[in-house]
Design an enzyme around this catalytic site. Sequence first.
Site, PDB file in Angstrom:
ATOM      1  N   TYR A 120     -67.145 -27.917 -17.523  1.00 54.78           N
ATOM      2  CA  TYR A 120     -67.551 -27.125 -16.353  1.00 54.78           C
ATOM      3  C   TYR A 120     -68.889 -26.421 -16.597  1.00 54.78           C
ATOM      4  O   TYR A 120     -69.253 -25.511 -15.860  1.00 54.78           O
ATOM      5  CB  TYR A 120     -66.488 -26.078 -16.022  1.00 54.78           C
ATOM      6  CG  TYR A 120     -65.246 -26.644 -15.362  1.00 54.78           C
ATOM      7  CD1 TYR A 120     -64.399 -27.489 -16.055  1.00 54.78           C
ATOM      8  CD2 TYR A 120     -64.925 -26.311 -14.049  1.00 54.78           C
ATOM      9  CE1 TYR A 120     -63.255 -27.996 -15.454  1.00 54.78           C
ATOM     10  CE2 TYR A 120     -63.782 -26.811 -13.447  1.00 54.78           C
ATOM     11  CZ  TYR A 120     -62.949 -27.652 -14.150  1.00 54.78           C
ATOM     12  OH  TYR A 120     -61.823 -28.152 -13.560  1.00 54.78           O
ATOM     13  N   LYS A 169     -58.415 -32.443 -28.080  1.00 54.59           N
ATOM     14  CA  LYS A 169     -58.524 -33.884 -28.286  1.00 54.59           C
ATOM     15  C   LYS A 169     -59.515 -34.120 -29.422  1.00 54.59           C
ATOM     16  O   LYS A 169     -60.464 -34.897 -29.313  1.00 54.59           O
ATOM     17  CB  LYS A 169     -58.979 -34.540 -26.967  1.00 54.59           C
ATOM     18  CG  LYS A 169     -58.957 -36.052 -26.951  1.00 54.59           C
ATOM     19  CD  LYS A 169     -57.580 -36.655 -26.763  1.00 54.59           C
ATOM     20  CE  LYS A 169     -57.649 -38.164 -26.857  1.00 54.59           C
ATOM     21  NZ  LYS A 169     -56.317 -38.797 -26.709  1.00 54.59           N
ATOM     22  N   ASP A 202     -53.021 -35.388 -24.725  1.00 55.44           N
ATOM     23  CA  ASP A 202     -52.202 -36.418 -24.072  1.00 55.44           C
ATOM     24  C   ASP A 202     -50.726 -36.226 -24.424  1.00 55.44           C
ATOM     25  O   ASP A 202     -49.843 -36.299 -23.560  1.00 55.44           O
ATOM     26  CB  ASP A 202     -52.692 -37.842 -24.407  1.00 55.44           C
ATOM     27  CG  ASP A 202     -53.046 -38.039 -25.874  1.00 55.44           C
ATOM     28  OD1 ASP A 202     -52.988 -37.059 -26.646  1.00 55.44           O
ATOM     29  OD2 ASP A 202     -53.372 -39.180 -26.248  1.00 55.44           O
ATOM     30  N   ASP A 226     -57.069 -26.924 -16.673  1.00 57.78           N
ATOM     31  CA  ASP A 226     -56.984 -27.164 -15.227  1.00 57.78           C
ATOM     32  C   ASP A 226     -55.874 -28.176 -14.937  1.00 57.78           C
ATOM     33  O   ASP A 226     -54.983 -27.947 -14.114  1.00 57.78           O
ATOM     34  CB  ASP A 226     -58.338 -27.692 -14.738  1.00 57.78           C
ATOM     35  CG  ASP A 226     -58.345 -28.021 -13.256  1.00 57.78           C
ATOM     36  OD1 ASP A 226     -57.779 -27.227 -12.477  1.00 57.78           O
ATOM     37  OD2 ASP A 226     -58.920 -29.068 -12.878  1.00 57.78           O
ATOM     38  N   ASP A 230     -51.626 -27.548 -13.489  1.00 54.74           N
ATOM     39  CA  ASP A 230     -51.083 -28.173 -12.270  1.00 54.74           C
ATOM     40  C   ASP A 230     -49.815 -28.946 -12.614  1.00 54.74           C
ATOM     41  O   ASP A 230     -48.804 -28.865 -11.918  1.00 54.74           O
ATOM     42  CB  ASP A 230     -52.083 -29.178 -11.664  1.00 54.74           C
ATOM     43  CG  ASP A 230     -52.980 -28.569 -10.580  1.00 54.74           C
ATOM     44  OD1 ASP A 230     -53.366 -27.390 -10.723  1.00 54.74           O
ATOM     45  OD2 ASP A 230     -53.307 -29.283  -9.614  1.00 54.74           O
TER      46      ASP A 230
HETATM   47  C1  IPM Z   1     -58.725 -24.394 -10.213  1.00 51.26           C
HETATM   48  C2  IPM Z   1     -59.511 -25.330  -9.320  1.00 51.26           C
HETATM   49  C3  IPM Z   1     -60.994 -25.218  -9.632  1.00 51.26           C
HETATM   50  C4  IPM Z   1     -61.192 -25.705 -11.054  1.00 51.26           C
HETATM   51  C5  IPM Z   1     -61.920 -25.990  -8.682  1.00 51.26           C
HETATM   52  C6  IPM Z   1     -61.687 -25.632  -7.256  1.00 51.26           C
HETATM   53  C7  IPM Z   1     -63.355 -25.769  -9.023  1.00 51.26           C
HETATM   54  O1  IPM Z   1     -59.050 -26.627  -9.438  1.00 51.26           O
HETATM   55  O2  IPM Z   1     -58.973 -23.194 -10.176  1.00 51.26           O
HETATM   56  O3  IPM Z   1     -57.846 -24.864 -10.934  1.00 51.26           O
HETATM   57  O4  IPM Z   1     -61.338 -26.902 -11.284  1.00 51.26           O
HETATM   58  O5  IPM Z   1     -61.173 -24.863 -11.944  1.00 51.26           O
HETATM   59 MN    MN Z   2     -57.179 -26.774 -10.561  1.00 48.50          MN
END
Ligand code: IPM
Ligand code: MN
Length: 329
Positions: A120, A169, A202, A226, A230
């Site tokens: 990032y 990794k 992984d 990130d 999720d």
């Molecule tokens: C998160 C989101 C952000 C990220 C995006 C919207 C830039 O996915 O906060 O997890 O990738 O960090």
């Molecule tokens: Mn995200």
Amino acid sequence: MLIPGDGVGQEVVPAAAEVLAGLGLGLAFVEARAGYEHFRRTGAAIPDETLADVAAAGVALFGATASPSTPEPGYRSPILVLRRAFDLYANLRPTYSLPGPFSRHGIDLLFVRENTEGLYAGRERREGDSAIAERVITVRGSERIARVAYQHARRRSRPSGARVTLVHKANVLKVTDGLFRETCLRVAAEYPEVATDEVLVDAAALHLVRRPESFDVLVTTNLFGDILSDEASALVGGLGVAPSANVGERVAVFEPVHGSAPDIAGQGRANPVGAILSAVLLLEHLNQPEAAQRVRAAVAQTLQAGILTPDLGGTASTRAVTAEVIRRL
Ligand code: IPM
Ligand code: MN
Ligand code: NAD
């Protein structure tokens, strides 16, 4: 500061603000703009006044904003701008079991995601027929995120003992993740009371599904955090219930992990729980542990009572869930 943003952000931030207001703590709310809609209207993704307001307030509750997957000159995701502008280097993403058939039991882990560097770093470019992204890992960035992880592990003091799992990794990214790993291990030596282990990213994705209850704190680089957060949210109800905190030295921004959810936006069916639990993290940050605990309990009771939005298998609206949380406060 409230920054609803785009899509379901416009539904879940007002819901969480209503819950905060219902606590009677005398909190003052200022609403500010940001997002893709705002960019289309004005040419600014996040206006300077919003940044100034966040700096003045010191804390903000952010909803979500939309970002197209194609380059859009002048547009950068407002949450990335906020993370960069205020050096919000620690992204904390607690993932824990919730009462209800939608959640697996026995899970209580915390992702500590480095939030300012890695892939990032914004160093991406096109060179002829190639496209190149630079993955930036620094000693300073790794050291400070590792400290956050160990401090949280120590504070959480789980019955099974405090543990930090380094996720990387380094078998392939020997230089970048090699530095991350080596730096984290050096910090680990300062916390002998906290156990340390490490797992390749992984395999971490596998273990999170197979044995999520075995994790305490996981510390990792930006993109891995990130993705894994999720994934892990799905074990306890999904993105609709996942909260997060972006923490820097002077400013902290709280936001549900989910995005603008264009597939359900405007239908009154977005789950407000992720935003409400982000407001709980905000309350803890403001040193209001009792208020935070009251909201946590009200959310748990609401879920237990089966007042659920469709993503959790129910039929309740955003408003109905919010009203029930407030009723139980
Ligand atoms: C998160 C989101 C952000 C990220 C995006 C919207 C830039 O996915 O906060 O997890 O990738 O960090
Ligand atoms: Mn995200
Ligand atoms: P998303 O998180 O918006 O949606 C993924 C899935 O989760 C969808 O099925 C959606 O309906 C569901 N979901 C999300 N939030 C929910 C909620 N509160 N209640 C119930 N269901 C919910 O991710 P996406 O579809 O990959 O991205 C959509 C947009 O959001 C993109 O433009 C992306 O860039 C942006 N995004 C922004 C942020 C942020 O601003 N912090 C975070 C992630 C994605």
